[in-house]
Design a protein around this motif. Sequence first.
Motif, short mmCIF file in Angstrom:
data_model
loop_
_atom_site.label_atom_id
_atom_site.label_comp_id
_atom_site.label_asym_id
_atom_site.label_seq_id
_atom_site.Cartn_x
_atom_site.Cartn_y
_atom_site.Cartn_z
N THR A 1 0.81 -1.23 0.00
CA THR A 1 0.00 0.00 0.00
C THR A 1 0.84 1.27 0.00
O THR A 1 0.49 2.25 -0.67
CB THR A 1 -0.94 0.02 1.21
N PHE A 2 1.93 1.27 0.76
CA PHE A 2 2.75 2.49 0.83
C PHE A 2 3.37 2.80 -0.53
O PHE A 2 3.34 3.94 -1.00
CB PHE A 2 3.83 2.35 1.90
N GLU A 3 3.90 1.75 -1.18
CA GLU A 3 4.51 1.95 -2.51
C GLU A 3 3.47 2.39 -3.52
O GLU A 3 3.72 3.25 -4.37
CB GLU A 3 5.19 0.66 -2.98
N MET A 4 2.26 1.84 -3.43
CA MET A 4 1.19 2.20 -4.36
C MET A 4 0.76 3.65 -4.15
O MET A 4 0.53 4.40 -5.12
CB MET A 4 0.00 1.26 -4.18
N GLY A 5 0.66 4.06 -2.90
CA GLY A 5 0.30 5.44 -2.60
C GLY A 5 1.36 6.42 -3.08
O GLY A 5 1.06 7.48 -3.63
N MET A 6 2.63 6.06 -2.86
CA MET A 6 3.73 6.91 -3.33
C MET A 6 3.70 7.04 -4.84
O MET A 6 3.88 8.14 -5.39
CB MET A 6 5.08 6.32 -2.89
N GLU A 7 3.47 5.92 -5.53
CA GLU A 7 3.49 5.96 -6.99
C GLU A 7 2.34 6.79 -7.55
O GLU A 7 2.54 7.61 -8.44
CB GLU A 7 3.44 4.55 -7.59
N VAL A 8 1.13 6.60 -7.03
CA VAL A 8 -0.02 7.32 -7.58
C VAL A 8 0.14 8.83 -7.33
O VAL A 8 -0.21 9.65 -8.20
CB VAL A 8 -1.34 6.78 -7.00
N ALA A 9 0.69 9.20 -6.18
CA ALA A 9 0.91 10.62 -5.89
C ALA A 9 1.98 11.20 -6.80
O ALA A 9 1.83 12.32 -7.33
CB ALA A 9 1.30 10.80 -4.43
N THR A 10 3.06 10.46 -7.01
CA THR A 10 4.15 10.93 -7.87
C THR A 10 3.68 11.11 -9.31
O THR A 10 4.01 12.10 -9.97
CB THR A 10 5.34 9.94 -7.82
N ILE A 11 2.89 10.16 -9.81
CA ILE A 11 2.36 10.26 -11.17
C ILE A 11 1.52 11.52 -11.31
O ILE A 11 1.64 12.28 -12.28
CB ILE A 11 1.52 9.01 -11.54
N LEU A 12 0.63 11.76 -10.33
CA LEU A 12 -0.24 12.93 -10.41
C LEU A 12 0.56 14.23 -10.35
O LEU A 12 0.32 15.16 -11.14
CB LEU A 12 -1.28 12.92 -9.29
N LEU A 13 1.52 14.31 -9.44
CA LEU A 13 2.31 15.54 -9.32
C LEU A 13 3.12 15.81 -10.59
O LEU A 13 3.29 16.96 -10.99
CB LEU A 13 3.23 15.47 -8.09
N ASP A 14 3.60 14.75 -11.22
CA ASP A 14 4.31 14.91 -12.51
C ASP A 14 3.37 15.47 -13.57
O ASP A 14 3.76 16.33 -14.38
CB ASP A 14 4.89 13.58 -12.98
N LYS A 15 2.12 15.01 -13.59
CA LYS A 15 1.14 15.51 -14.56
C LYS A 15 0.83 16.98 -14.30
O LYS A 15 0.62 17.77 -15.23
CB LYS A 15 -0.15 14.68 -14.48
N ILE A 16 0.77 17.35 -13.03
CA ILE A 16 0.47 18.74 -12.67
C ILE A 16 1.63 19.65 -13.07
O ILE A 16 1.42 20.75 -13.61
CB ILE A 16 0.19 18.85 -11.15
N LYS A 17 2.86 19.18 -12.82
CA LYS A 17 4.04 20.00 -13.15
C LYS A 17 4.24 20.14 -14.65
O LYS A 17 4.66 21.19 -15.14
CB LYS A 17 5.29 19.38 -12.52
N ASP A 18 3.97 19.08 -15.39
CA ASP A 18 4.19 19.09 -16.84
C ASP A 18 2.87 18.84 -17.56
O ASP A 18 2.45 17.71 -17.74
CB ASP A 18 5.21 18.01 -17.22
N LYS A 19 2.23 19.93 -17.93
CA LYS A 19 0.92 19.84 -18.59
C LYS A 19 0.99 19.14 -19.95
O LYS A 19 -0.02 18.74 -20.51
CB LYS A 19 0.33 21.25 -18.79
N LYS A 20 2.21 19.00 -20.49
CA LYS A 20 2.36 18.37 -21.81
C LYS A 20 2.34 16.84 -21.72
O LYS A 20 2.28 16.17 -22.75
CB LYS A 20 3.68 18.82 -22.46
#
Length: 343
Positions: free
Chosen positions: A296-315
């Motif tokens: 669960t911890f790794e899954m939570g870290m990954e989903v948050a990282t993916i979203l933050l990357d999408k927010i930072k890079d709109k492309k």
Amino acid sequence: MTKKITISDVAKKAEVSKSTVSQFLNERFDYMGDETRARINKAITELGYQPNVVARSLKLKSTSTIGVIVANILHAYSTQVIRAIENVCNENGISTIICNADDNPQKERKYIETLLAKQVDGLIVVPLKGNLEIYKKLLKQDFPIVFLDRLVEGLDAETVILDNERASELAVNHLLENGYKKIAIVTASLTDSVTPRIERINGYKKALEKNGITVQEEYIKGMELDSFDQGLDELFSLDIKPDAIISGNDLSLMEILKYTFENDIRVGKDTGLITVDEVSFGPIHSPPLTTIAQPTFEMGMEVATILLDKIKDKKLKQDSVVHRHEPSLIIRNSTKKEGEPSE
């Protein structure tokens, strides 16, 4: 009445212009010396100045906030994943708003609308059936969104999920290795085709067939939580009763344990028991519960990282990549036959 501290007061105390203070607040430091930054920071601290967060968000076109909508916060999985998401976001200066949809699509829709009205920068969602059109619209607008735990057919959305079939395979193989032959699987309702429940049953069937064992449909139970007593009565009233049960998730486990206690069925002796989802009381239950744990911890870290990357890079293009995580087997005494030595 205490006078409200303004940006003009900060500028005057720091001996700079209001525009310089504004640049500092908006983290535009390109042409600002360290000494000036230190002076402004000192003035803000000494005056106790609180920036207007709403106005700042409008300028930056960002609220530094994301929304997290879980299907049911009572699941141990939900709380564990949320903790990891919050950790990652906090380290990156992002706030989280946690919403519990309570397995209710109308409530989920209301939360989506509320979070969008608050101008969150992105969403992490454990999606329910019924709001497909809203998600299609958000994805078409390239709004940052990542799904967790469940697949939504027809959407090109990135998803973080367990390898659910593998989870059941681990459970079945472990029970067979320990001498159990008549294995049942009990989980929550299958009405809405919730991904983990369907995949875990599919994995259960495949694992039995792989081991040359005929699947007994009467050993498969998908029920509402308030129907568990009836369903388990049916299971234990069969002419050939199961000698082991796989619990599909933590809430199903609670109903199974309640039933076995009330009916004097001894876990680990009268029936083997293995559950998907590690629970806090698993190691101290009597007997300690064998578990298929999600990372669960790794899954939570990954989903948050993916979203933050999408927010930072709109492309970054929205796609339908599915990130599967490997479950693990934690062996304890609830799957040991009577007379076998304890660990």
